[in-house]
Design a protein around this motif. Structure first.
Motif, short mmCIF file in Angstrom:
data_model
loop_
_atom_site.label_atom_id
_atom_site.label_comp_id
_atom_site.label_asym_id
_atom_site.label_seq_id
_atom_site.Cartn_x
_atom_site.Cartn_y
_atom_site.Cartn_z
N GLY A 257 0.79 -1.22 0.00
CA GLY A 257 0.00 0.00 0.00
C GLY A 257 0.83 1.27 0.00
N ARG A 258 2.10 1.16 0.37
CA ARG A 258 2.97 2.35 0.38
C ARG A 258 3.63 2.52 -0.98
N ILE A 259 4.40 3.60 -1.10
CA ILE A 259 5.08 3.86 -2.36
C ILE A 259 6.44 3.17 -2.39
N SER A 260 6.78 2.59 -3.53
CA SER A 260 8.13 2.06 -3.77
C SER A 260 8.83 3.00 -4.72
N ILE A 261 10.05 3.37 -4.40
CA ILE A 261 10.84 4.25 -5.27
C ILE A 261 12.17 3.56 -5.57
N LEU A 262 12.35 3.26 -6.85
CA LEU A 262 13.60 2.63 -7.28
C LEU A 262 14.39 3.64 -8.10
N ASN A 263 15.69 3.66 -7.90
CA ASN A 263 16.52 4.69 -8.51
C ASN A 263 17.63 4.11 -9.38
N CYS A 264 18.03 4.94 -10.31
CA CYS A 264 19.05 4.54 -11.27
C CYS A 264 19.83 5.79 -11.68
N ASP A 265 21.15 5.71 -11.69
CA ASP A 265 21.98 6.83 -12.12
C ASP A 265 22.82 6.40 -13.32
N TYR A 266 23.08 7.34 -14.21
CA TYR A 266 23.87 7.00 -15.39
C TYR A 266 24.88 8.09 -15.69
N THR A 267 25.85 7.74 -16.52
CA THR A 267 26.92 8.70 -16.80
C THR A 267 26.92 9.18 -18.25
N ASN A 268 26.30 8.43 -19.14
CA ASN A 268 26.40 8.74 -20.57
C ASN A 268 25.26 9.66 -21.01
N SER A 269 25.58 10.88 -21.35
CA SER A 269 24.55 11.86 -21.73
C SER A 269 23.97 11.58 -23.12
N MET A 270 24.53 10.60 -23.84
CA MET A 270 24.00 10.27 -25.17
C MET A 270 22.81 9.33 -25.10
N PHE A 271 22.56 8.74 -23.94
CA PHE A 271 21.39 7.86 -23.82
C PHE A 271 20.13 8.68 -24.11
#
Lengths: 110, 116
Positions: free
Chosen positions: A16-30
């Motif tokens: 019932g609560r919120i799940s927050i999954l995170n992702c960081d990247y380095t390539n600005s061409m994505f």
């Protein structure tokens, strides 16, 4: 050289609560970003995607946010359900390749 | 609509042996991918086919790995000879558009390879 990082290997959330999954990247061409969900002994299943021209995409309980300046992608699941328990991979690509994060195992506690 | 099919689901071999994996993509999907997923890591692209031509095989260890998609449909991935570090899940995926980055890849269940 890990271009895509999921720094949290696991996450536990109450139903019932919120799940927050995170992702960081380095390539600005994505320019195309996806989230996949994976159950044991199965291949990854596509969940939701977003292109670099947008900063938010919503599909039911799932919302993906893209912050290009911070090179940060997140997935919000609300409300979380026990059936959401799985490993979540972020993936992103540009020209000819798709790069995956290492995955976050989400456990939704009933 | 049938999904991506892969076989076998599991394979155990000894190092220096050979092994082959088979993939049948979603009908009509022109693009086919092979990924290697080592335990604790995300999938890593090995090779991408567009119909029966190779688009990207820059991360395929060509001294021991080979792949083909002769008729533009099914594909096989071969390892010869296998090493201990090849133990992984080998995933096949397919998509319908030419340009990666504008379409979604759909994955098969994978083949879990254990090299002893």
């Amino acid at each position: 050289d890990q271009q895509v990082k999921q720094n949290s290997p696991s996450l536990s959330v109450q139903e019932g609560r919120i799940s927050i999954l995170n992702c960081d990247y380095t390539n600005s061409m994505f320019d195309y970003f996806l989230w996949y969900k994976k159950y044991p002994a199965e291949g990854p299943t596509f969940l939701i995607s977003i292109s670099s021209i947008k900063d938010k995409n919503e599909d039911g309980r799932f919302t993906v946010f893209l912050n290009k300046s911070a090179k940060h992608l997140s997935l919000h699941i609300v409300p979380s359900q026990p059936g959401d328990s799985a490993v979540y991979f972020c993936a992103m690509g540009g020209a000819n390749n798709l790069f995956f994060g290492t995955g976050t195992r989400l456990t939704v506690i009933p | 609509e049938a999904g991506v099919a892969q076989s076998p689901r599991y394979k155990i071999i000894e190092k220096r042996q050979s092994v082959a994996f088979w993939c049948n993509p979603i009908s009509g999907h022109a693009t086919l991918y092979w990924y290697q997923q080592i335990l604790g890591q995300g999938p890593k692209l090995l090779i991408q086919f567009q119909n029966n031509g190779v688009v990207d095989d820059s991360q395929l260890p060509k001294d021991r790995f080979s792949a083909e998609r002769l008729k533009g449909v099914d594909s096989t991935l071969k390892i010869q000879p296998a090493k201990l570090e090849d133990s992984a899940v080998y995933l096949c995926a397919s998509s319908s558009l030419v340009v990666l980055g504008s379409d979604t890849q759909y994955f098969g269940p994978g083949t879990r390879l254990t090299v002893l």
